[in-house]
Design a protein around this motif. Sequence first.
Motif, PDB file in Angstrom:
ATOM      1  N   LEU A 247      -3.730 -27.007 -97.575  1.00  0.00           N
ATOM      2  CA  LEU A 247      -3.874 -26.946 -96.124  1.00  0.00           C
ATOM      3  C   LEU A 247      -2.880 -27.866 -95.436  1.00  0.00           C
ATOM      4  CD1 LEU A 247      -7.759 -27.107 -95.825  1.00  0.00           C
ATOM      5  CD2 LEU A 247      -6.323 -25.237 -95.034  1.00  0.00           C
ATOM      6  N   GLY A 248      -2.383 -27.446 -94.281  1.00  0.00           N
ATOM      7  CA  GLY A 248      -1.582 -28.328 -93.447  1.00  0.00           C
ATOM      8  C   GLY A 248      -2.494 -29.133 -92.542  1.00  0.00           C
ATOM      9  N   LEU A 249      -2.076 -30.329 -92.209  1.00  0.00           N
ATOM     10  CA  LEU A 249      -2.867 -31.222 -91.362  1.00  0.00           C
ATOM     11  C   LEU A 249      -1.936 -31.796 -90.304  1.00  0.00           C
ATOM     12  CD1 LEU A 249      -5.865 -32.022 -91.682  1.00  0.00           C
ATOM     13  CD2 LEU A 249      -5.107 -34.073 -92.832  1.00  0.00           C
ATOM     14  N   GLU A 250      -2.284 -31.637 -89.034  1.00  0.00           N
ATOM     15  CA  GLU A 250      -1.456 -32.131 -87.936  1.00  0.00           C
ATOM     16  C   GLU A 250      -2.286 -33.034 -87.043  1.00  0.00           C
ATOM     17  OE1 GLU A 250       1.794 -31.679 -87.373  1.00  0.00           O
ATOM     18  OE2 GLU A 250       1.972 -30.449 -89.181  1.00  0.00           O
ATOM     19  N   ALA A 251      -1.862 -34.276 -86.907  1.00  0.00           N
ATOM     20  CA  ALA A 251      -2.556 -35.233 -86.047  1.00  0.00           C
ATOM     21  C   ALA A 251      -2.006 -35.155 -84.633  1.00  0.00           C
ATOM     22  CB  ALA A 251      -2.382 -36.644 -86.586  1.00  0.00           C
ATOM     23  N   MET A 252      -2.893 -35.196 -83.665  1.00  0.00           N
ATOM     24  CA  MET A 252      -2.528 -35.241 -82.250  1.00  0.00           C
ATOM     25  C   MET A 252      -3.722 -35.771 -81.478  1.00  0.00           C
ATOM     26  SD  MET A 252      -2.424 -31.087 -81.639  1.00  0.00           S
ATOM     27  CE  MET A 252      -1.235 -30.861 -82.922  1.00  0.00           C
ATOM     28  N   SER A 253      -3.535 -36.101 -80.224  1.00  0.00           N
ATOM     29  CA  SER A 253      -4.678 -36.530 -79.425  1.00  0.00           C
ATOM     30  C   SER A 253      -5.672 -35.375 -79.339  1.00  0.00           C
ATOM     31  CB  SER A 253      -4.220 -36.950 -78.022  1.00  0.00           C
ATOM     32  OG  SER A 253      -3.782 -35.817 -77.299  1.00  0.00           O
ATOM     33  N   THR A 254      -6.915 -35.691 -79.068  1.00  0.00           N
ATOM     34  CA  THR A 254      -7.934 -34.648 -78.968  1.00  0.00           C
ATOM     35  C   THR A 254      -7.627 -33.630 -77.870  1.00  0.00           C
ATOM     36  OG1 THR A 254      -9.668 -35.943 -80.026  1.00  0.00           O
ATOM     37  CG2 THR A 254     -10.394 -34.253 -78.474  1.00  0.00           C
ATOM     38  N   PRO A 255      -7.203 -34.052 -76.672  1.00  0.00           N
ATOM     39  CA  PRO A 255      -6.867 -33.034 -75.672  1.00  0.00           C
ATOM     40  C   PRO A 255      -5.774 -32.078 -76.150  1.00  0.00           C
ATOM     41  CG  PRO A 255      -7.144 -35.150 -74.601  1.00  0.00           C
ATOM     42  CD  PRO A 255      -7.164 -35.403 -76.089  1.00  0.00           C
ATOM     43  N   ALA A 256      -4.749 -32.597 -76.813  1.00  0.00           N
ATOM     44  CA  ALA A 256      -3.671 -31.743 -77.326  1.00  0.00           C
ATOM     45  C   ALA A 256      -4.179 -30.827 -78.433  1.00  0.00           C
ATOM     46  CB  ALA A 256      -2.515 -32.602 -77.833  1.00  0.00           C
ATOM     47  N   ALA A 257      -5.049 -31.322 -79.296  1.00  0.00           N
ATOM     48  CA  ALA A 257      -5.598 -30.499 -80.382  1.00  0.00           C
ATOM     49  C   ALA A 257      -6.429 -29.343 -79.823  1.00  0.00           C
ATOM     50  CB  ALA A 257      -6.442 -31.359 -81.323  1.00  0.00           C
ATOM     51  N   CYS A 258      -7.215 -29.606 -78.788  1.00  0.00           N
ATOM     52  CA  CYS A 258      -8.021 -28.540 -78.171  1.00  0.00           C
ATOM     53  C   CYS A 258      -7.128 -27.466 -77.566  1.00  0.00           C
ATOM     54  CB  CYS A 258      -8.934 -29.122 -77.092  1.00  0.00           C
ATOM     55  SG  CYS A 258     -10.232 -30.217 -77.709  1.00  0.00           S
ATOM     56  N   ARG A 259      -6.106 -27.877 -76.821  1.00  0.00           N
ATOM     57  CA  ARG A 259      -5.198 -26.905 -76.202  1.00  0.00           C
ATOM     58  C   ARG A 259      -4.435 -26.110 -77.255  1.00  0.00           C
ATOM     59  NH1 ARG A 259      -4.130 -31.471 -73.039  1.00  0.00           N
ATOM     60  NH2 ARG A 259      -2.168 -31.810 -74.152  1.00  0.00           N
ATOM     61  N   THR A 260      -3.913 -26.799 -78.265  1.00  0.00           N
ATOM     62  CA  THR A 260      -3.133 -26.138 -79.300  1.00  0.00           C
ATOM     63  C   THR A 260      -3.985 -25.141 -80.068  1.00  0.00           C
ATOM     64  OG1 THR A 260      -1.731 -28.091 -79.490  1.00  0.00           O
ATOM     65  CG2 THR A 260      -1.654 -26.518 -81.313  1.00  0.00           C
ATOM     66  N   TYR A 261      -5.204 -25.534 -80.413  1.00  0.00           N
ATOM     67  CA  TYR A 261      -6.128 -24.623 -81.094  1.00  0.00           C
ATOM     68  C   TYR A 261      -6.338 -23.361 -80.256  1.00  0.00           C
ATOM     69  CZ  TYR A 261     -10.386 -22.529 -82.846  1.00  0.00           C
ATOM     70  OH  TYR A 261     -11.294 -21.621 -83.299  1.00  0.00           O
ATOM     71  N   ASN A 262      -6.642 -23.525 -78.967  1.00  0.00           N
ATOM     72  CA  ASN A 262      -6.919 -22.370 -78.120  1.00  0.00           C
ATOM     73  C   ASN A 262      -5.737 -21.404 -78.065  1.00  0.00           C
ATOM     74  OD1 ASN A 262      -9.478 -23.270 -77.523  1.00  0.00           O
ATOM     75  ND2 ASN A 262      -9.059 -23.752 -75.393  1.00  0.00           N
TER      76      ASN A 262
END
Length: 118
Positions: free
Chosen positions: A86-101
């Motif tokens: 699996l790939g794992l990418e760290a980012m702030s939570t707001p960025a992770a939510c937007r990127t996921y969507n």
Amino acid sequence: MQLTEMSFDDARPFDGYGPGFFRVGGDVVEGAVIVHPGGLRGWGGYADADALTAFAGQVDVIFVGTGTEIAHIPCELRDAVEATGLGLEAMSTPAACRTYNVLVGEGRRVAAAVLPVD
């Protein structure tokens, strides 16, 4: 500006977040959570590698929301997850939510494991 409606099929997008909670697909979830195309589940944070490695073969990358600010993912967690392919990418939570969507709206095989913001 032209806005385009996003279709999430069966996936549940992040609708919002606040101090200690997330709104996912219309439901409020307290604490850390993993959101994936098949649904959502609670997450024990950085000490809970098993919850992330369970997605091997189901998703290609997991976005780790580290809270209000971006932070390093502990080596033990990164090593355990990446050992499964699996790939794992760290980012702030707001960025992770937007990127996921955005990516789940494109039909990509992604998940987000997010820590709440303060």
